[in-house]
Design a protein around this motif. Sequence first.
Motif, PDB file in Angstrom:
ATOM      1  N   UNK A 603       0.831  -1.207   0.000  1.00  0.00           N
ATOM      2  CA  UNK A 603       0.000   0.000   0.000  1.00  0.00           C
ATOM      3  C   UNK A 603       0.866   1.257   0.000  1.00  0.00           C
ATOM      4  N   UNK A 604       2.127   1.118  -0.403  1.00  0.00           N
ATOM      5  CA  UNK A 604       3.022   2.278  -0.479  1.00  0.00           C
ATOM      6  C   UNK A 604       2.753   3.034  -1.776  1.00  0.00           C
ATOM      7  N   UNK A 605       2.343   4.292  -1.714  1.00  0.00           N
ATOM      8  CA  UNK A 605       1.967   5.026  -2.938  1.00  0.00           C
ATOM      9  C   UNK A 605       3.080   5.087  -3.975  1.00  0.00           C
ATOM     10  N   UNK A 606       4.315   5.239  -3.522  1.00  0.00           N
ATOM     11  CA  UNK A 606       5.426   5.344  -4.474  1.00  0.00           C
ATOM     12  C   UNK A 606       5.638   4.042  -5.237  1.00  0.00           C
ATOM     13  N   UNK A 607       5.574   2.918  -4.548  1.00  0.00           N
ATOM     14  CA  UNK A 607       5.775   1.637  -5.221  1.00  0.00           C
ATOM     15  C   UNK A 607       4.579   1.262  -6.088  1.00  0.00           C
ATOM     16  N   UNK A 688      13.201  10.336  -1.927  1.00  0.00           N
ATOM     17  CA  UNK A 688      13.713   9.152  -2.593  1.00  0.00           C
ATOM     18  C   UNK A 688      13.086   7.906  -1.974  1.00  0.00           C
ATOM     19  N   UNK A 689      11.988   7.464  -2.578  1.00  0.00           N
ATOM     20  CA  UNK A 689      11.229   6.343  -2.012  1.00  0.00           C
ATOM     21  C   UNK A 689      12.051   5.062  -1.963  1.00  0.00           C
ATOM     22  N   UNK A 690      12.900   4.849  -2.970  1.00  0.00           N
ATOM     23  CA  UNK A 690      13.693   3.629  -3.009  1.00  0.00           C
ATOM     24  C   UNK A 690      14.766   3.625  -1.926  1.00  0.00           C
ATOM     25  N   UNK A 691      15.341   4.777  -1.653  1.00  0.00           N
ATOM     26  CA  UNK A 691      16.331   4.866  -0.580  1.00  0.00           C
ATOM     27  C   UNK A 691      15.673   4.624   0.781  1.00  0.00           C
TER      28      UNK A 691
END
Length: 715
Positions: A603-607, A688-691
């Motif tokens: 449920x992470x908006x960035x992913x 930076x969502x991935x970081x």
Amino acid sequence: MHFKARTARLNLFFALLLSLSSTLAFAKDSETSHADTEKLLEQQLETLKPTLNQAIASVNVVQLLQRNSYEKITIDNNSSEKIFQSYLDTLDRNRSFFLASDIKEFEPYRDELDSALKSGNLKPAFDIFNRYMQRSEERIRFALKYLETGLDKIDFNKQESLTIDREKSPWLADRKAQEDLWRRQLKDNILNMKLNEKPLKEIQELLHKRYTNQLRRLHQTRSEDAFQLYLNAFTQLYDPHTQYFSPQRAETFDINMSLSLEGIGAVLQSEDEYTKVVSIVPAGPADKAGQLKPGDRIIAVSQGENGTFEDVVGMRLDEVVKLIRGPKGTRVKLETIPANSKDGKTRIYPITRDKVKLEEQSAQKEIITIKQGDRDYRIGVIDIPAFYIDFKAAQAGDPDYKSTTRDVRKLLKELNKENIDGLIIDLRSNGGGSLQEANQLSGLFINDGPTVVVRDSRGRTEPQQDPDPEEVYHGPMAVMINRLSASASEIFAGAMQDYQRAVIIGSQSFGKGTVQTIQPLNHGQLKLTVAKFYRVSGQSTQNRGVIPDISFPSLFNKEDIGESALPNALPWDEINPAKFKAFEPLTPFMPALRERHNKRISDNPDFLYLKDLKTFQQRYDSKNSISLNEKERRHETNSMRKERLRLENQLRKAKGKPVYKSLEELEEAQNTNDSQYGKRDEDKSEDDALLIESGNILADMIELSSRYIADSAKQ
């Protein structure tokens, strides 16, 4: 309109690193009048012929490759057929020029090129190239004649389409089929410009200028161009990094390798009629501007703030380079078709030319806070844009010379004093560099042992050993990679994975696992592959790259970017593993780490955004036919743009940010702050969502390993 990316035609004109210092060259002759066009049309194409020096060079290249190349190929009838097909693909990959009758005429050469190369007989190559020149001139003349009839005569309501990628299509049956294809291709160009809101009069003038300039350049083609293309059609059978450079290209290549001069900091190559961005030099002007991306195609260049855009479609790569490079502090604007654009809209990116400064490529550190439950984890992050070393300063005995390992060692000691709980080494988009630095950097995180094995063309293997027994950092660790992490980055990430020293997070890396050297010739020089890298586990980094322990969604298309996307890339393979002592295995933690990660991103908006955007791209990448009906094309373009805007606003709503009213507003915002999901901008780690997710994974690992140690102590 999006064009399906084709296999990189590296041999057409070799990739140039735009870090050259040069007086800016302006294409003053681009303003070609109709009278000049008529003079050009009256001129006859020169029939090109090989020289004695070229014949000798071709024999030398064959001998050098047979003796020294890592890949061993027998030059016989079988390879002759491959050379024949490679040469045709080099000249006419999209099968738009040669007729079936041309190919039938060339058929006797199919089995003759092996003996021709060995003997220095270049007649077959020049016969084919001269026919290609003839067909190219006919296409330009057709286009100019078609334009003279007036664009207002074109029926944009007609139901017809254009096949984008014709690589697998049959050769054109006759002149009628050929001209029909040329007409459709020209109509597609016109329609693209109409969709970018250019009036028909401006389109007509631009295309007239484009084709006139192409005709002028065609008449300037020399035998050296034919020879280089032919020889590279042969050398690429060994692997995509084996290349012949003519004397002029060799001189430019040598200048490029100095990396000390001025430009925009981008690697370019020719692909079909376009100049395509291969990679961006870390900390260079283009990287700082944050807009130009790998896969973007440059279609026009202007000088200064208010210069007129010079169309560069169909222009030779070296001419495009002259337009783009220039003195420090000057401004250049690039009109591009973005790699990820599905709507046909072009973008204009201004870049201020500058030197690529070594100190700006230096590793940088920061600390991010990851909150899990009732605990805050302090995670150190070291961003390494390249594996660099100041060889000149080191050789001069400067005690403060800069290198990746020296800089990271210093940063690690600082982070240790700041009591970090874990460490992330960020290698995203790090294209590599010094093997020595990859080896020494690996040594900062292990006590001793090999870090990589180099295998030469004779099958001899040589492990590169950790030169320093000190383990500077002892704590939990993760390494971030993506598709643009290559060469030295893959050596380091592979070593950390094999030693079980760090969890590898991100997407599959580039897969560049070979070593090249330069051999001078009587005429030009040859770059050939002489060795291959292997991880200490025995697996090569070639072709497959490094597979992360925990994968993130990637917007890079593996069919377009990466070693496996290049023609005749050497395969992945294995050798016997080296002797090394791994750390306590991380493998037992992986199922739990992946489970927690998957639950968190569900449920992470960035992913969710990345997943949806990837699906969006794949849906349009798979198309190989486009409509030439204006109404249908506009509807499709508008639908794509609306969907792209919807995805972006869906993300912004989920994160409590104001939505964009139009895609133009979104693009303008991204032009000034383009930090999403690639390499983060300075001081933008919170975006930076991935970081952040990598920090969460590392925090999970710290917690799980602490629990494991506690449970083991109880037993």
